[in-house]
Design a protein around this motif. Structure first.
Motif, PDB file in Angstrom:
ATOM      1  N   LYS A 554       0.832  -1.211   0.000  1.00  0.00           N
ATOM      2  CA  LYS A 554       0.000   0.000   0.000  1.00  0.00           C
ATOM      3  C   LYS A 554       0.862   1.254   0.000  1.00  0.00           C
ATOM      4  O   LYS A 554       0.508   2.266  -0.621  1.00  0.00           O
ATOM      5  CB  LYS A 554      -0.924  -0.007   1.207  1.00  0.00           C
ATOM      6  CG  LYS A 554      -1.981   1.089   1.158  1.00  0.00           C
ATOM      7  CD  LYS A 554      -3.026   0.933   2.242  1.00  0.00           C
ATOM      8  CE  LYS A 554      -4.116   1.991   2.113  1.00  0.00           C
ATOM      9  NZ  LYS A 554      -5.155   1.856   3.144  1.00  0.00           N
ATOM     10  N   LEU A 555       2.017   1.202   0.668  1.00  0.00           N
ATOM     11  CA  LEU A 555       2.922   2.349   0.653  1.00  0.00           C
ATOM     12  C   LEU A 555       3.529   2.536  -0.733  1.00  0.00           C
ATOM     13  O   LEU A 555       3.744   3.664  -1.173  1.00  0.00           O
ATOM     14  CB  LEU A 555       4.024   2.159   1.693  1.00  0.00           C
ATOM     15  CG  LEU A 555       3.594   2.225   3.159  1.00  0.00           C
ATOM     16  CD1 LEU A 555       4.763   1.902   4.071  1.00  0.00           C
ATOM     17  CD2 LEU A 555       3.024   3.602   3.487  1.00  0.00           C
ATOM     18  N   THR A 556       3.796   1.448  -1.432  1.00  0.00           N
ATOM     19  CA  THR A 556       4.404   1.529  -2.765  1.00  0.00           C
ATOM     20  C   THR A 556       3.421   2.028  -3.805  1.00  0.00           C
ATOM     21  O   THR A 556       3.741   2.894  -4.627  1.00  0.00           O
ATOM     22  CB  THR A 556       4.956   0.150  -3.181  1.00  0.00           C
ATOM     23  OG1 THR A 556       5.889  -0.306  -2.199  1.00  0.00           O
ATOM     24  CG2 THR A 556       5.636   0.227  -4.538  1.00  0.00           C
ATOM     25  N   LEU A 557       2.202   1.501  -3.777  1.00  0.00           N
ATOM     26  CA  LEU A 557       1.212   1.834  -4.803  1.00  0.00           C
ATOM     27  C   LEU A 557       0.297   2.976  -4.398  1.00  0.00           C
ATOM     28  O   LEU A 557      -0.318   3.614  -5.245  1.00  0.00           O
ATOM     29  CB  LEU A 557       0.358   0.598  -5.139  1.00  0.00           C
ATOM     30  CG  LEU A 557       1.105  -0.657  -5.601  1.00  0.00           C
ATOM     31  CD1 LEU A 557       0.121  -1.782  -5.875  1.00  0.00           C
ATOM     32  CD2 LEU A 557       1.928  -0.363  -6.841  1.00  0.00           C
ATOM     33  N   GLY A 558       0.166   3.204  -3.101  1.00  0.00           N
ATOM     34  CA  GLY A 558      -0.786   4.201  -2.630  1.00  0.00           C
ATOM     35  C   GLY A 558      -2.188   3.658  -2.480  1.00  0.00           C
ATOM     36  O   GLY A 558      -3.066   4.356  -1.970  1.00  0.00           O
ATOM     37  N   THR A 559      -2.422   2.441  -2.927  1.00  0.00           N
ATOM     38  CA  THR A 559      -3.722   1.793  -2.836  1.00  0.00           C
ATOM     39  C   THR A 559      -3.498   0.293  -3.021  1.00  0.00           C
ATOM     40  O   THR A 559      -2.361  -0.180  -3.054  1.00  0.00           O
ATOM     41  CB  THR A 559      -4.685   2.343  -3.909  1.00  0.00           C
ATOM     42  OG1 THR A 559      -5.950   1.735  -3.757  1.00  0.00           O
ATOM     43  CG2 THR A 559      -4.155   2.075  -5.296  1.00  0.00           C
ATOM     44  N   SER A 560      -4.573  -0.454  -3.158  1.00  0.00           N
ATOM     45  CA  SER A 560      -4.436  -1.891  -3.376  1.00  0.00           C
ATOM     46  C   SER A 560      -4.078  -2.161  -4.836  1.00  0.00           C
ATOM     47  O   SER A 560      -4.368  -1.345  -5.714  1.00  0.00           O
ATOM     48  CB  SER A 560      -5.747  -2.598  -3.025  1.00  0.00           C
ATOM     49  OG  SER A 560      -6.787  -2.162  -3.875  1.00  0.00           O
ATOM     50  N   PRO A 561      -3.451  -3.299  -5.129  1.00  0.00           N
ATOM     51  CA  PRO A 561      -3.073  -3.591  -6.524  1.00  0.00           C
ATOM     52  C   PRO A 561      -4.255  -3.599  -7.477  1.00  0.00           C
ATOM     53  O   PRO A 561      -4.139  -3.138  -8.616  1.00  0.00           O
ATOM     54  CB  PRO A 561      -2.413  -4.975  -6.418  1.00  0.00           C
ATOM     55  CG  PRO A 561      -1.902  -5.048  -5.019  1.00  0.00           C
ATOM     56  CD  PRO A 561      -2.908  -4.301  -4.197  1.00  0.00           C
ATOM     57  N   SER A 562      -5.399  -4.123  -7.051  1.00  0.00           N
ATOM     58  CA  SER A 562      -6.550  -4.211  -7.947  1.00  0.00           C
ATOM     59  C   SER A 562      -7.086  -2.832  -8.311  1.00  0.00           C
ATOM     60  O   SER A 562      -7.666  -2.651  -9.389  1.00  0.00           O
ATOM     61  CB  SER A 562      -7.657  -5.046  -7.296  1.00  0.00           C
ATOM     62  OG  SER A 562      -8.052  -4.474  -6.057  1.00  0.00           O
ATOM     63  N   LEU A 563      -6.927  -1.845  -7.440  1.00  0.00           N
ATOM     64  CA  LEU A 563      -7.354  -0.490  -7.752  1.00  0.00           C
ATOM     65  C   LEU A 563      -6.283   0.287  -8.495  1.00  0.00           C
ATOM     66  O   LEU A 563      -6.582   1.263  -9.180  1.00  0.00           O
ATOM     67  CB  LEU A 563      -7.733   0.258  -6.462  1.00  0.00           C
ATOM     68  CG  LEU A 563      -8.956  -0.275  -5.708  1.00  0.00           C
ATOM     69  CD1 LEU A 563      -9.177   0.538  -4.448  1.00  0.00           C
ATOM     70  CD2 LEU A 563     -10.195  -0.251  -6.589  1.00  0.00           C
TER      71      LEU A 563
END
Length: 776
Positions: A554-563
């Motif tokens: 979540k820290l890397t993407l800012g959200t979940s992978p599916s979103l």
């Protein structure tokens, strides 16, 4: 920007002399001589500025007439009697100066192949139509769209940057000087495209901009891509280009062979449409030179003024659709990126999924198609695949079952009975419908197939031949029909690999004939980001679920992978990425060969940093592998009791994990200090395990591991083993050697190992206590 028919007609009616005057007003004579190729056609002419120029000419010449008109009369040269006497034109082949809106006070005559400009006496004199002018030009062998006819002149590309800068500056100055009679001068300016991804934006650089001698765009959009490249590209309605800058090191992505992926490779990889064509790397492919200013680069006065590029010409590979596809999805013209187009496709596909199993007949057709979706995988004793097909088989005793049939392979026999395909009928499928289908009949309710939403991009459609939705009453599947798309584009890529830029020029005259399709392809940039999530979460023991739920993700993407990316909703795609990362980290696999490779890598480290401390093979072929954290293993001398047990939780295959645990008073908790992996469970194997434990303990701590009952310097009081006699016997064999060769306990006689020693030292082996007396 393409001219309207009115502008084209207006320009054809302008005499060449007027165009030369306008050219001399806009450009200097030095510039005209230096770049003659720019003026071989009329592409350089700005219609609005030309009209303004003509309007100024009219005002300057429309002065109050003097009563003495003699000074305004044109003096004719008196020709000799032998000369050809000039005759006034009797035909209507008179050139119109401009359209009626310009009100010019002169007109042009073509006489003996020469052009003569004649001033008009009043505004009432009308010019003939432009058609006669065009016909006259053609009769004289001239082109109405050029100044000096059709020339094949090649411009010196070294001076392209000067040409562009001078042209832009002169046109800008001309616009300032001439002014405008209306406020809609900016109506033809391009605006940036509406991209479907939030991470993409663009800024427009107004043109015209000369890309190559054959390619000029009216505007150039400069893309800013923060995390991903466009999944869909618009087709501009006017000739426009897109500049993609991937100079950021994050775009230096390698392929599976470790080679840097080219810029156009990344563009095509991210595009959900499939594009086919040449890459421009062929030996016969030309290499155009593009000015550095087009790329926004400046190498200084001593640097190059143009960049040699390869030219990749691509054509959209189209799409595939079910033969019963919904007509709404066909025959479209896709120019701009419209999110509503994608929503329409999704709504139709959702409706198709709802209607695919809304009747018992459709359920039976789906199950029938699944049964026939692949061949039987059974192999006979000669290794040959079974050639059987599915058939309905009746239960011998169907009492208590919801169905009286099940599906099996007709290649099954008593002599060939292993590995055949079988399937149990789901509760929603009726036996009577399957009886009809397996007899070759046709189910009712399929007379009018429902409109299907099955439409896929070519990169999927070329591998899938049939539609998965039920449309045919006999249980067979409808075909996917491939449709070509007329859209095409050209990508200009610098030959210099250090210039990570590209210019994409779509063909503005041919739009896509299919809507925006749901994304199904995972770009390599998205895969790289998910790989980073895997590394941040930890590769050892990781799964798709642990990676997705990790805080670091979540820290890397800012959200979940599916979103973050639609294609990351597919667990199979993420599983493939995870498997690839594990294979990269463990190139020799996760079995014994992979462990040997890791141990050899560990041997390069200092002894206090190693984790794998040895792999031993017994005389019977058993494998023993001991792993331990050096610090945790050093705590073994503080333990009074060791607990060892075999666990089956963390390993797959022949190797089983044997865990060594102690209670550490310093932290007041049980601590695992070593893990041993073994593929056997006999007495010799356990002796080897305890031998290795003692060897590694001595190697790491410089102190031997002794039992207090058998050695005076021993610290261990007991070892708690599993209820397995082989463990106790193996441990006794290992420690007995030390007991026999070691010094006598201080102050007392050596204990007898055949009596009280083993029985008092090894716990939890009560079941095999009688076997302990058999020690030698």
């Amino acid at each position: 920007m393409a001219r309207t028919d009115d502008d084209a007609s207006f320009l054809r009616a302008i005499p060449n002399g007027v165009l030369e005057e306008f050219r001399a007003e806009v450009y200097s004579s030095t510039f005209i001589k230096k770049y003659p190729v720019m003026f071989v056609d009329t592409a350089w002419v700005d219609i609005d500025k030309l009209k303004t120029f003509l309007h100024e000419q009219e005002e300057s010449k429309h002065v109050e007439r003097d009563p003495d008109t003699s000074k305004h009369i044109k003096e004719e040269h008196v020709a000799s009697p032998n000369s050809v006497i000039k005759e006034e034109p009797k035909s209507d082949a008179v050139l119109p100066a401009v359209s009626a809106n310009a009100h010019l006070l002169y007109r042009s005559l073509i006489e003996d192949g020469c052009e003569i400009l004649e001033l008009l006496d009043s505004d009432d004199e009308m010019a003939p139509d432009s058609e006669s002018f065009s016909e006259l030009i053609e009769d004289k062998g001239m082109s109405s769209d050029t100044v000096v006819g059709d020339l094949d002149i090649e411009m010196d590309s070294d001076d392209d940057e000067d040409l562009h800068s001078h042209h832009d500056q002169k046109m800008s100055d001309r616009s300032t000087d001439l002014g405008s009679d209306s406020d809609d001068s900016g109506c033809d300016e391009f605006t940036s495209s509406n991209w479907l991804e939030d991470c993409i934006s663009s800024q427009v650089k107004q043109g015209p901009i000369l890309i190559t001698r054959q390619c000029t765009v009216e505007a150039l959009e400069v893309l800013e891509c923060t995390s991903d490249l466009p999944s869909y590209w618009p087709v501009p309605r006017e000739k426009c280009g897109y500049l993609v800058d991937l100079s950021d090191p994050k775009w230096n992505i390698l392929d599976k062979n470790g080679k840097l992926i080219s810029v156009d490779g990344l563009i095509k990889n991210s595009d959900q449409d499939l594009w086919t064509g040449c890459t421009g790397n062929g030996p016969r492919d030309t290499r155009p030179k593009i000015p550095t200013s087009v790329f926004g680069l400046d190498f200084g006065e001593s640097g190059p003024k143009e960049i040699i590029c390869r030219r990749s010409r691509l054509k959209c590979a189209g799409f595939s659709a079910c033969e019963h596809v919904n007509p709404v999805l066909m025959g479209q013209e896709r120019y701009e990126l419209d999110a509503e187009s994608l929503e329409t496709v999704l709504k139709i596909q959702i409706d198709t999924r709802v209607r695919e199993a809304d009747t018992p007949e459709k359920l039976a057709a789906i199950f029938f198609a699944i049964c026939h979706s692949g061949p039987c995988t059974a192999k006979n004793e000669h290794g040959q695949l079974c050639r059987g097909v599915p058939k309905l088989v009746k239960y011998n005793n169907p009492t208590g079952r919801s169905h009286k049939y099940f599906v099996s392979c007709n290649g099954w026999s008593s002599r060939f009975s292993d590995g055949h395909r079988t399937a149990y009928i789901p509760s929603g499928v009726k036996d009577k419908h399957l009886e009809i289908l397996f007899r070759g009949g046709i189910l009712p309710g399929f007379e009018h197939p429902f409109p299907c939403g099955r439409i896929v991009a070519a990169h999927i459609g070329l591998r899938v031949l049939n539609c998965t939705f039920p449309h045919i009453g006999d249980g067979s599947q409808a075909r996917l029909v491939h449709h070509n798309c007329p859209a095409s584009r050209t990508i200009y890529i610098p030959d210099d690999p250090t210039i990570r830029m590209a210019i994409v020029v779509p063909d503005h005259e041919e739009a896509h004939n299919h809507p925006i399709l749901p994304p199904t392809k995972t770009p390599v940039a998205i895969k790289e980001i998910y790989k980073q999530c895997i590394q941040n979460a930890g590769l050892v023991g990781s799964s798709v679920r642990t990676v997705d739920n990790a805080r670091s993700t979540k820290l890397t993407l800012g959200t979940s992978p599916s979103l973050y990316a639609p294609t990351l909703q597919n667990n199979r795609i993420k599983q493939d990425i995870l498997r690839g990362e594990k294979k990269k980290t463990y190139p020799f696999g996760t079995g014994l060969p992979g462990v040997v490779h890791l141990m050899n890598e560990d041997l390069k480290k200092p002894i206090n940093e190693r984790y794998i401390h040895g792999i031993t093979t017994t005389i019977t072929g058993g494998q023993v592998l001991l792993t331990a954290n050096p610090y945790l293993l050093s705590r073994i001398h503080e333990a009074k009791t060791l607990f060892v047990d075999t666990t089956f939780k963390r390993t797959v295959g022949a190797l089983k994990e044997w865990e060594v645990v102690m209670y550490d008073k310093q932290v007041e908790r049980a601590v695992t200090i070593a893990r041993v992996y073994s593929d056997r469970a006999d007495r010799l194997q356990y002796k080897t395990i305890f031998d290795e434990l003692q060897r590694v303990t001595l190697q790491l701590t410089a102190r031997p591991l002794h039992l207090k009952r058998l050695s005076k310097d021993g610290t261990l009081i007991s070892i708690g083993v599993d209820m397995e006699l082989a463990q106790a016997l193996g441990a006794g064999d290992s420690f007995l050697v030390i007991h026999k060769s070691g010094p006598e306990p201080l102050g007392r006689a050596r204990p007898d190992p055949r009596s009280s020693g083993p029985a008092g030292t090894f716990n939890k082996a009560q079941k095999g206590r009688a076997g302990l007396r058999a020690w030698a």
